[in-house]
Motif scaffolding. Structure first.
Motif, short mmCIF file in Angstrom:
data_model
loop_
_atom_site.label_atom_id
_atom_site.label_comp_id
_atom_site.label_asym_id
_atom_site.label_seq_id
_atom_site.Cartn_x
_atom_site.Cartn_y
_atom_site.Cartn_z
N ILE A 232 -5.86 -32.48 11.43
CA ILE A 232 -6.99 -33.40 11.37
C ILE A 232 -7.12 -33.86 9.92
O ILE A 232 -7.36 -33.06 9.02
CB ILE A 232 -8.31 -32.74 11.84
CG1 ILE A 232 -8.13 -32.12 13.23
CG2 ILE A 232 -9.43 -33.78 11.86
CD1 ILE A 232 -9.35 -31.37 13.72
N SER A 233 -6.96 -35.16 9.71
CA SER A 233 -7.09 -35.75 8.38
C SER A 233 -8.45 -36.42 8.24
O SER A 233 -9.08 -36.77 9.23
CB SER A 233 -5.98 -36.77 8.14
OG SER A 233 -4.71 -36.17 8.22
N GLY A 234 -8.86 -36.60 6.98
CA GLY A 234 -10.14 -37.24 6.70
C GLY A 234 -11.28 -36.26 6.58
O GLY A 234 -12.45 -36.68 6.50
N THR A 235 -10.98 -34.97 6.51
CA THR A 235 -12.05 -33.97 6.53
C THR A 235 -12.90 -34.00 5.25
O THR A 235 -13.99 -33.43 5.23
CB THR A 235 -11.49 -32.56 6.73
OG1 THR A 235 -10.56 -32.26 5.67
CG2 THR A 235 -10.77 -32.46 8.06
N GLY A 236 -12.40 -34.66 4.21
CA GLY A 236 -13.20 -34.79 3.00
C GLY A 236 -14.10 -36.00 2.99
O GLY A 236 -14.87 -36.19 2.04
N THR A 237 -14.06 -36.83 4.04
CA THR A 237 -14.84 -38.08 4.05
C THR A 237 -16.29 -37.87 4.42
O THR A 237 -17.09 -38.81 4.35
CB THR A 237 -14.20 -39.12 4.98
OG1 THR A 237 -14.24 -38.66 6.35
CG2 THR A 237 -12.76 -39.41 4.59
N SER A 238 -16.65 -36.67 4.84
CA SER A 238 -18.06 -36.32 5.03
C SER A 238 -18.22 -34.83 4.77
O SER A 238 -17.37 -34.04 5.18
CB SER A 238 -18.53 -36.64 6.45
OG SER A 238 -19.90 -36.25 6.61
N PRO A 239 -19.30 -34.42 4.11
CA PRO A 239 -19.49 -32.99 3.80
C PRO A 239 -19.71 -32.13 5.03
O PRO A 239 -19.62 -30.90 4.93
CB PRO A 239 -20.72 -32.99 2.89
CG PRO A 239 -21.40 -34.29 3.10
CD PRO A 239 -20.34 -35.27 3.48
N ILE A 240 -19.96 -32.72 6.20
CA ILE A 240 -20.22 -31.91 7.38
C ILE A 240 -18.98 -31.65 8.22
O ILE A 240 -19.02 -30.83 9.14
CB ILE A 240 -21.30 -32.57 8.29
CG1 ILE A 240 -20.75 -33.82 8.98
CG2 ILE A 240 -22.55 -32.88 7.50
CD1 ILE A 240 -21.64 -34.34 10.08
N TRP A 241 -17.87 -32.34 7.93
CA TRP A 241 -16.73 -32.27 8.84
C TRP A 241 -16.19 -30.85 9.02
O TRP A 241 -15.96 -30.41 10.16
CB TRP A 241 -15.61 -33.18 8.37
CG TRP A 241 -15.75 -34.65 8.64
CD1 TRP A 241 -15.23 -35.65 7.88
CD2 TRP A 241 -16.39 -35.31 9.75
NE1 TRP A 241 -15.52 -36.90 8.43
CE2 TRP A 241 -16.23 -36.70 9.58
CE3 TRP A 241 -17.09 -34.85 10.86
CZ2 TRP A 241 -16.74 -37.64 10.48
CZ3 TRP A 241 -17.61 -35.78 11.76
CH2 TRP A 241 -17.43 -37.15 11.56
N ASN A 242 -15.95 -30.15 7.95
CA ASN A 242 -15.32 -28.83 8.08
C ASN A 242 -16.15 -27.88 8.94
O ASN A 242 -15.62 -27.16 9.79
CB ASN A 242 -15.09 -28.21 6.70
CG ASN A 242 -13.89 -28.82 5.99
OD1 ASN A 242 -12.99 -29.37 6.63
ND2 ASN A 242 -13.88 -28.74 4.68
N GLN A 243 -17.46 -27.88 8.73
CA GLN A 243 -18.31 -26.98 9.51
C GLN A 243 -18.31 -27.35 10.99
O GLN A 243 -18.20 -26.47 11.86
CB GLN A 243 -19.74 -27.02 8.95
CG GLN A 243 -20.68 -25.98 9.56
CD GLN A 243 -21.33 -26.46 10.85
OE1 GLN A 243 -21.56 -27.65 11.02
NE2 GLN A 243 -21.62 -25.53 11.75
N VAL A 244 -18.41 -28.64 11.28
CA VAL A 244 -18.43 -29.08 12.69
C VAL A 244 -17.10 -28.79 13.36
O VAL A 244 -17.05 -28.28 14.49
CB VAL A 244 -18.77 -30.57 12.77
CG1 VAL A 244 -18.57 -31.09 14.19
CG2 VAL A 244 -20.19 -30.83 12.31
N LEU A 245 -16.00 -29.08 12.69
CA LEU A 245 -14.68 -28.88 13.28
C LEU A 245 -14.42 -27.41 13.56
O LEU A 245 -13.88 -27.05 14.61
CB LEU A 245 -13.60 -29.44 12.35
CG LEU A 245 -13.57 -30.96 12.19
CD1 LEU A 245 -12.63 -31.36 11.06
CD2 LEU A 245 -13.16 -31.64 13.49
N ARG A 246 -14.82 -26.54 12.64
CA ARG A 246 -14.55 -25.12 12.84
C ARG A 246 -15.49 -24.49 13.86
O ARG A 246 -15.09 -23.62 14.64
CB ARG A 246 -14.66 -24.40 11.50
CG ARG A 246 -13.50 -24.75 10.55
CD ARG A 246 -13.44 -23.80 9.36
NE ARG A 246 -12.22 -23.97 8.60
CZ ARG A 246 -12.11 -24.64 7.46
NH1 ARG A 246 -13.20 -25.20 6.92
NH2 ARG A 246 -10.95 -24.74 6.83
#
Length: 420
Positions: A232-246
């Protein structure tokens, strides 16, 4: 396979008007992931090259699928289509001039459908549907021209997009528990020629959708591996992505990349300050070759990815704001090099080194005895720890140079001589 049999008959009979023309006929029956891929990757569409008759047939098919799901037409003049013309660039670094209708120009077509839930914001879910036609520029095939069906690239992404549209529409029909965001589904044309369809849409939207809350891009999601590795690319484009994805991960082995810039349509949205996510199951030896066929796809894996994204979308419904954040552009740091090993890198590998996922015929790597699965750990005097260090090491060599390469193979290190 009722849906596939119906449309396969239409394609084989040459009834072009039914697919490429009006979508006002009776809606077709429900389709599976397999049905959609089999149609889009059919020989009858001759590889869906941008601007070709096969691509127009595919666009007509997608419009009928969107209509059958219950999506509103979101293209131009009450249709599902957004047409754009351009002259293919001669200079690979030059700009494409849209609106060129002179001799030699190409007319392409995006396909757009809206799930309007009366929400205050709109989410874009997209996938490109064009491919390479009979080969030519971009193809890795060496030999006579042949149909490049592009089952993984990118009938797979379009099929998952349509499944998401169906599932979100069914959720919306339940009432109170349905989604609160609007969802704009876009099948892009011109991706293989330079992200043209997505670039055109972001600068020429077909409606007053407002700035998208976020964009999900599905490109090559049909080859989920046995270890369930999902990039999954683009995970730095919003501060919430990593938490939601995991938090919503049902068991994928996630390889997360921060950059919002990459060789697919999410880039066009990132450059408009939209948070993006690009889902990808990895390169393979059939990439951009005639052998990328529908029977090689992992349909169970595609369904798992679709369900994962559906769960992510449900979580994001409760987020008041999905903040955008600029990311480091890794592509600007890629060194230029004049030689190559002749390998397909494993872009999902997150260990130390650069793992080889495929070896090309009669290239330096094959002549040196390198094999699929080898991990390059040293090239010349340079230690290779990842893809970027591998490319930096490669950039030091000129045609005619020779050096040594060290690879990890089955728990031991193997040294070979490489001639460029």
């Amino acid at each position: 396979m009722k849906y596939y049999n119906l449309f396969a008959g239409i394609l084989m009979s040459g009834a072009v008007g039914l697919l490429a023309g009006s979508c006002a006929e009776t809606a077709a029956p429900a389709a599976s992931l397999e049905d959609d891929v089999h149609i889009l990757a059919s020989d009858s569409l001759e590889g869906r090259r941008t601007g070709s008759e096969g691509a127009r047939l595919a666009a007509g098919y997608l419009a009928r699928r969107m209509e059958a799901i219950g999506l509103e037409p979101a293209g131009e003049e009450g249709s599902y289509f957004q047409d754009f013309s351009f002259r293919p660039r001669q200079d690979p670094h030059g700009e494409v001039a849209y609106g060129d209708h002179s001799d030699g120009s190409v007319t392409a077509r995006n396909v757009l459908g809206l799930l309007n839930n009366g929400g205050e914001r709109t989410v874009v879910i997209g996938a490109h549907y064009d491919h390479l036609g009979m080969g030519g520029e971009g193809s890795l095939h060496r030999g006579d021209s042949a149909i490049h069906n592009g089952a993984d690239d990118n009938a797979s992404g379009v099929a998952v997009m349509l499944r998401l549209a169906r599932d979100l529409a069914e959720r919306a029909a339940t009432g109170a528990s349905g989604p609160r965001d609007n969802y704009l589904f876009i099948a892009f044309s011109g991706e293989e020629m330079g992200l043209l369809g997505s670039n055109y849409f972001t600068k020429n939207p077909t409606g007053d959708f407002g700035k998208p809350a976020y964009m999900i891009n599905l490109d090559m999601v049909g080859r989920l591996r046995p270890d369930s590795t999902l990039s999954i690319s683009g995970t730095g484009t919003s501060p919430i992505w990593n938490q939601v994805l995991r938090s919503r991960n049902p068991g994928f082995r996630l390889v997360l990349q921060e950059s919002g810039v990459g060789p697919s349509d999410h880039t066009s949205f990132y450059l408009q300050d939209v948070p993006v996510l690009h889902f990808f199951t990895g390169q393979h030896e059939d990439y951009h070759r005639p052998s990328d066929d529908s029977e090689k796809l992992n349909y169970e894996g595609m369904a798992q990815i679709s369900d994962y994204i559906l769960a992510i979308a449900a979580d994001l419904e409760s987020q008041r704001e999905i903040a955008f954040r600029k990311t480091k552009n890794e592509s600007e740091e890629v060194p230029r090099f004049k030689v190559g090993l002749g390998v397909v890198p494993d872009y999902l590998f997150d260990g130390t080194g650069m793992r080889i996922d495929g070896v090309s015929e009669d290239k330096p790597a094959q002549r040196a005895g390198l094999q699929k699965g080898d991990v390059v750990v040293q090239l010349g005097d340079s230690t290779v720890t990842d893809m970027m260090s591998y490319m930096r090491a490669l950039s030091a060599f000129e045609p005619g140079d020779s050096t040594t390469v060290v690879v990890a193979r089955n728990g031991r290190q193997v040294t070979a001589e490489i001639g460029f």
